[in-house]
Design a protein around this motif. Structure first.
Motif, PDB file in Angstrom:
ATOM      1  N   ASN A 173      -0.477   6.611  -5.098  1.00  0.00           N
ATOM      2  CA  ASN A 173      -1.638   5.721  -5.044  1.00  0.00           C
ATOM      3  C   ASN A 173      -1.920   5.153  -3.652  1.00  0.00           C
ATOM      4  O   ASN A 173      -2.823   4.332  -3.492  1.00  0.00           O
ATOM      5  CB  ASN A 173      -1.452   4.575  -6.042  1.00  0.00           C
ATOM      6  CG  ASN A 173      -1.487   5.058  -7.476  1.00  0.00           C
ATOM      7  OD1 ASN A 173      -2.553   5.374  -8.006  1.00  0.00           O
ATOM      8  ND2 ASN A 173      -0.315   5.136  -8.099  1.00  0.00           N
ATOM      9  N   GLY A 174      -1.168   5.628  -2.667  1.00  0.00           N
ATOM     10  CA  GLY A 174      -1.408   5.180  -1.302  1.00  0.00           C
ATOM     11  C   GLY A 174      -0.907   3.783  -0.995  1.00  0.00           C
ATOM     12  O   GLY A 174      -1.341   3.165  -0.016  1.00  0.00           O
ATOM     13  N   TYR A 175       0.037   3.282  -1.792  1.00  0.00           N
ATOM     14  CA  TYR A 175       0.593   1.951  -1.550  1.00  0.00           C
ATOM     15  C   TYR A 175       1.805   2.081  -0.629  1.00  0.00           C
ATOM     16  O   TYR A 175       2.954   1.889  -1.034  1.00  0.00           O
ATOM     17  CB  TYR A 175       1.014   1.284  -2.862  1.00  0.00           C
ATOM     18  CG  TYR A 175      -0.084   1.180  -3.894  1.00  0.00           C
ATOM     19  CD1 TYR A 175      -1.405   0.930  -3.531  1.00  0.00           C
ATOM     20  CD2 TYR A 175       0.205   1.333  -5.255  1.00  0.00           C
ATOM     21  CE1 TYR A 175      -2.402   0.830  -4.485  1.00  0.00           C
ATOM     22  CE2 TYR A 175      -0.782   1.221  -6.214  1.00  0.00           C
ATOM     23  CZ  TYR A 175      -2.087   0.986  -5.826  1.00  0.00           C
ATOM     24  OH  TYR A 175      -3.075   0.877  -6.773  1.00  0.00           O
ATOM     25  N   VAL A 176       1.536   2.464   0.612  1.00  0.00           N
ATOM     26  CA  VAL A 176       2.604   2.719   1.567  1.00  0.00           C
ATOM     27  C   VAL A 176       2.343   1.949   2.856  1.00  0.00           C
ATOM     28  O   VAL A 176       1.222   1.533   3.147  1.00  0.00           O
ATOM     29  CB  VAL A 176       2.735   4.224   1.869  1.00  0.00           C
ATOM     30  CG1 VAL A 176       3.185   4.982   0.627  1.00  0.00           C
ATOM     31  CG2 VAL A 176       1.429   4.785   2.402  1.00  0.00           C
ATOM     32  N   THR A 177       3.416   1.777   3.630  1.00  0.00           N
ATOM     33  CA  THR A 177       3.304   1.061   4.894  1.00  0.00           C
ATOM     34  C   THR A 177       2.624   1.940   5.940  1.00  0.00           C
ATOM     35  O   THR A 177       2.516   3.156   5.780  1.00  0.00           O
ATOM     36  CB  THR A 177       4.697   0.662   5.409  1.00  0.00           C
ATOM     37  OG1 THR A 177       5.456   1.850   5.674  1.00  0.00           O
ATOM     38  CG2 THR A 177       5.426  -0.195   4.392  1.00  0.00           C
ATOM     39  N   ALA A 178       2.219   1.299   7.030  1.00  0.00           N
ATOM     40  CA  ALA A 178       1.512   2.022   8.094  1.00  0.00           C
ATOM     41  C   ALA A 178       2.467   2.529   9.174  1.00  0.00           C
ATOM     42  O   ALA A 178       2.040   2.892  10.266  1.00  0.00           O
ATOM     43  CB  ALA A 178       0.460   1.108   8.720  1.00  0.00           C
ATOM     44  N   ASN A 197       1.527  -1.482 -14.907  1.00  0.00           N
ATOM     45  CA  ASN A 197       0.731  -0.248 -14.932  1.00  0.00           C
ATOM     46  C   ASN A 197      -0.761  -0.565 -14.871  1.00  0.00           C
ATOM     47  O   ASN A 197      -1.581   0.039 -15.564  1.00  0.00           O
ATOM     48  CB  ASN A 197       1.048   0.589 -16.179  1.00  0.00           C
ATOM     49  CG  ASN A 197       0.539   2.018 -16.039  1.00  0.00           C
ATOM     50  OD1 ASN A 197       0.446   2.551 -14.935  1.00  0.00           O
ATOM     51  ND2 ASN A 197       0.186   2.643 -17.157  1.00  0.00           N
ATOM     52  N   ASN A 198      -1.104  -1.513 -14.024  1.00  0.00           N
ATOM     53  CA  ASN A 198      -2.501  -1.929 -13.852  1.00  0.00           C
ATOM     54  C   ASN A 198      -2.867  -1.820 -12.379  1.00  0.00           C
ATOM     55  O   ASN A 198      -2.644  -2.735 -11.594  1.00  0.00           O
ATOM     56  CB  ASN A 198      -2.686  -3.368 -14.340  1.00  0.00           C
ATOM     57  CG  ASN A 198      -4.113  -3.876 -14.129  1.00  0.00           C
ATOM     58  OD1 ASN A 198      -5.008  -3.106 -13.748  1.00  0.00           O
ATOM     59  ND2 ASN A 198      -4.334  -5.147 -14.355  1.00  0.00           N
ATOM     60  N   LYS A 199      -3.441  -0.680 -12.011  1.00  0.00           N
ATOM     61  CA  LYS A 199      -3.769  -0.443 -10.602  1.00  0.00           C
ATOM     62  C   LYS A 199      -4.976  -1.248 -10.138  1.00  0.00           C
ATOM     63  O   LYS A 199      -5.280  -1.286  -8.944  1.00  0.00           O
ATOM     64  CB  LYS A 199      -3.999   1.053 -10.374  1.00  0.00           C
ATOM     65  CG  LYS A 199      -2.721   1.876 -10.453  1.00  0.00           C
ATOM     66  CD  LYS A 199      -2.961   3.350 -10.240  1.00  0.00           C
ATOM     67  CE  LYS A 199      -3.510   3.997 -11.500  1.00  0.00           C
ATOM     68  NZ  LYS A 199      -3.547   5.477 -11.399  1.00  0.00           N
ATOM     69  N   ASN A 200      -5.639  -1.911 -11.055  1.00  0.00           N
ATOM     70  CA  ASN A 200      -6.801  -2.728 -10.693  1.00  0.00           C
ATOM     71  C   ASN A 200      -6.437  -4.189 -10.421  1.00  0.00           C
ATOM     72  O   ASN A 200      -7.296  -4.986 -10.056  1.00  0.00           O
ATOM     73  CB  ASN A 200      -7.855  -2.680 -11.805  1.00  0.00           C
ATOM     74  CG  ASN A 200      -8.427  -1.287 -11.985  1.00  0.00           C
ATOM     75  OD1 ASN A 200      -8.727  -0.603 -11.012  1.00  0.00           O
ATOM     76  ND2 ASN A 200      -8.565  -0.851 -13.231  1.00  0.00           N
TER      77      ASN A 200
END
Length: 237
Positions: A173-178, A197-200
């Motif tokens: 989901n692209g929830y990664v550091t830069a 489990n709620n990506k919103n």
């Protein structure tokens, strides 16, 4: 309606602050939060299963009504929301010293086991900054002497963040550091998205709402039944 507290079980104060006074550091070219001052000190009393028995939202009078200081608040645009909460009785305006006194009363009255926060060093420093500034250093520490301060982020790093399913969730989901080598984020918002489990889900960045989700994250850590660090300040020896 407040839930009846079973005094036989351990209770935790899960606390969150929202702050002003971030200072731009010319060397790092980043905003330093070392001297942050809290305009919102909110907390819940909860057990290890995230049953919440009491909720408190305090707006810090010295800071909230300092218009120039509040301009530096990261979430300064939320000021009208806080004014509405105050008008509706959902938030209590009090001085840093009054809030400190009340928190100490609650900790003693309910035999609180630990004060817990996500990235607890930030909240610990901010509350100490506030009490030192507004008492002229007459009071140096905000939390009761001897009461443990737990960091829910440490607990998360040692449990949830080690799970393969969490790493997959973040990378998918692209929830990664830069960083040059990206790593899964461990922000409270990301962790809460995973456990629900709620990506919103969007973190509100108001103290009480954030304290509630942090209590739920802590409970999820406990449910893993894994060895984990808790204390902000590790005991030596």
């Amino acid at each position: 309606m407040e839930k009846k507290i079973d005094r036989r079980e351990s209770l935790y104060m899960v606390l969150d602050t929202e702050t002003a006074n971030g200072i731009f550091d010319e060397v790092t070219k980043k905003v330093s939060l070392d001297f942050s001052l809290p305009y919102d000190v909110s907390f819940v009393l909860a057990n290890r299963h995230a049953t919440i028995y009491r909720e408190f939202c305090f707006v810090v009078a010295e800071i909230f009504y300092d218009k120039e200081l509040m301009k530096s608040a990261y979430y300064a645009t939320k000021r009208p929301l806080y004014e509405e909460m105050i008008d509706e009785g959902k938030a209590i305006v009090a001085t840093m010293e009054e809030i400190r006194r009340f928190i100490r009363f609650i900790c003693a009255e309910y035999n609180v086991k630990a004060v817990c926060a996500y990235n607890a060093r930030f909240d610990y420093n901010a509350t100490n900054n506030g009490i030192r500034l507004y008492t002229g250093s007459g009071m140096r520490y905000f939390f009761p002497y001897g009461l443990e301060v737990w960091d829910i982020m440490k607990m998360t790093n040692d449990t949830i963040a080690k799970q393969k399913s969490y790493r997959k969730f973040c990378f998918d989901n692209g929830y990664v550091t830069a960083h040059k080598t990206p790593r899964p984020q461990v922000k409270a918002e990301t962790v809460y998205r995973y456990i629900t489990n709620n990506k919103n889900f969007i973190e509100s960045h108001t103290g009480l709402d954030d304290a509630i989700i942090e209590a739920r994250i802590m409970a999820h850590c406990f449910r893993q039944h894994k060895k984990m660090r808790k204390a902000l300040f590790e005991k030596k020896g």
